[in-house]
Design an enzyme around this catalytic site. Structure first.
Site, PDB file in Angstrom:
ATOM      1  N   LYS A 193      -9.981 -12.903   3.597  1.00  0.00           N
ATOM      2  CA  LYS A 193      -9.622 -11.739   2.468  1.00  0.00           C
ATOM      3  C   LYS A 193      -8.683 -12.254   1.392  1.00  0.00           C
ATOM      4  CE  LYS A 193      -8.987  -8.200   6.261  1.00  0.00           C
ATOM      5  NZ  LYS A 193      -8.288  -7.346   6.705  1.00  0.00           N
ATOM      6  N   ASP A 230      -6.883  -1.533   3.360  1.00  0.00           N
ATOM      7  CA  ASP A 230      -6.220  -1.837   4.807  1.00  0.00           C
ATOM      8  C   ASP A 230      -4.955  -0.659   4.755  1.00  0.00           C
ATOM      9  OD1 ASP A 230      -7.841  -3.304   6.237  1.00  0.00           O
ATOM     10  OD2 ASP A 230      -7.189  -5.292   5.493  1.00  0.00           O
TER      11      ASP A 230
END
Length: 278
Positions: free
Chosen positions: A66, A102
């Site tokens: 990420k 997220d």
């Protein structure tokens, strides 16, 4: 041939994303397919180049890529820059643009449980890693007024607090200090992997000083209910597992790729079915 979408991570064999997204492509009549690609960290740059060459329309990024993926993208959304991590990439006419869904996915899930009142509740975030960062920055950006962060390494919690540019009151605490003062919080969020399968016998923070009615939100969705949530329920807590966050971030990614809103409840149902829950 339809459009190709995917997930890049290491490992990815456990992922529910292909089930969730392919079901929505079928239900919405979209000619697309989603596939999970296991990419070792040393191969990340080559994988992104492969995505460019193959013209893959969009993809998710999961652990451990990420942060490192950012250097290989053409553009990064402002919120993803602030968070310092990307979990969704859109291929827009050959330009790879990174986003982070997220934090928003978590907030969507939390607000379904607690409503807009979450902005005024005193929160405790357990953990200071990548997941905590996304949730903390997003909540601060929305206007949540107080979030303390408890972490095994207090310095890491302090670093996360210092990195936030939005106005918020926060204290960095040790796990022991937070446990002693747990009654001060109305929402407690576990952002760590403690209690995740296969190590299901552990809990991230003891709840003996929690007051009844406290919302306990765990970002883990496998198992459906962790030992920590079971303990919290027995003590009068209102519990929430990580399925909502997982589906929320996926739904937002799906909309970024296709311009269409997926069926949130349908996505949640198929994930729960795959996990053997209800």
């Amino acid at each position: 041939m339809g459009k190709l979408f995917g997930l890049i991570g290491h490992p990815v064999g456990h992922s529910m994303s292909p089930f969730m997204h392919n079901d929505q492509f079928a239900n919405l009549g979209i000619d697309g397919h989603y596939h999970a690609f296991d990419v070792h960290p040393k191969d990340l740059e080559a994988a992104i180049q492969g995505i460019r060459v193959l013209g893959i329309s969009g993809f998710n990024i999961t652990i451990p890529h990420k942060v490192n993926v950012i250097q290989y993208l053409d553009e990064v959304d402002e919120e993803a820059k602030q968070i310092g991590a990307v979990n969704t990439v859109v291929n827009k006419n050959g330009k790879l643009i990174g986003y982070n869904t997220d934090g928003k996915g978590f907030v969507v899930s939390l607000m379904q449980l607690a409503g807009d009142s979450v902005l005024h509740k005193k929160m405790l975030l357990v953990g200071a890693g990548g997941a905590a960062r996304g949730i903390y920055i997003t909540l601060a950006r929305l206007g949540v007024q107080h979030i303390d962060i408890a972490n095994r390494t207090v310095e890491k919690a302090n670093e996360l607090i210092a990195s936030c540019s939005f106005p918020i009151t926060s204290n960095a605490l040790s796990i022991i200090e937070a446990e002693k003062n747990l009654f001060n919080y109305e929402i407690i969020i576990n952002t760590t992997s403690v209690g995740m399968s296969p190590q299901t016998g552990m809990i991230p923070i003891d709840l003996k000083n929690m007051k009844a009615g406290t919302i306990l939100s765990d970002i883990i969705y496998n198992p459906i209910e962790t030992k920590w949530l079971k303990l919290g329920r027995s003590l009068g807590g209102v519990v929430q597992n990580g399925v909502g966050m997982f589906v929320g971030q996926g739904a937002l990614a799906f909309e970024l790729w296709t311009g269409q809103k997926p069926d949130f409840k349908g996505m949640e149902k198929i994930v729960r079915t795959q996990l053997g829950g209800n």
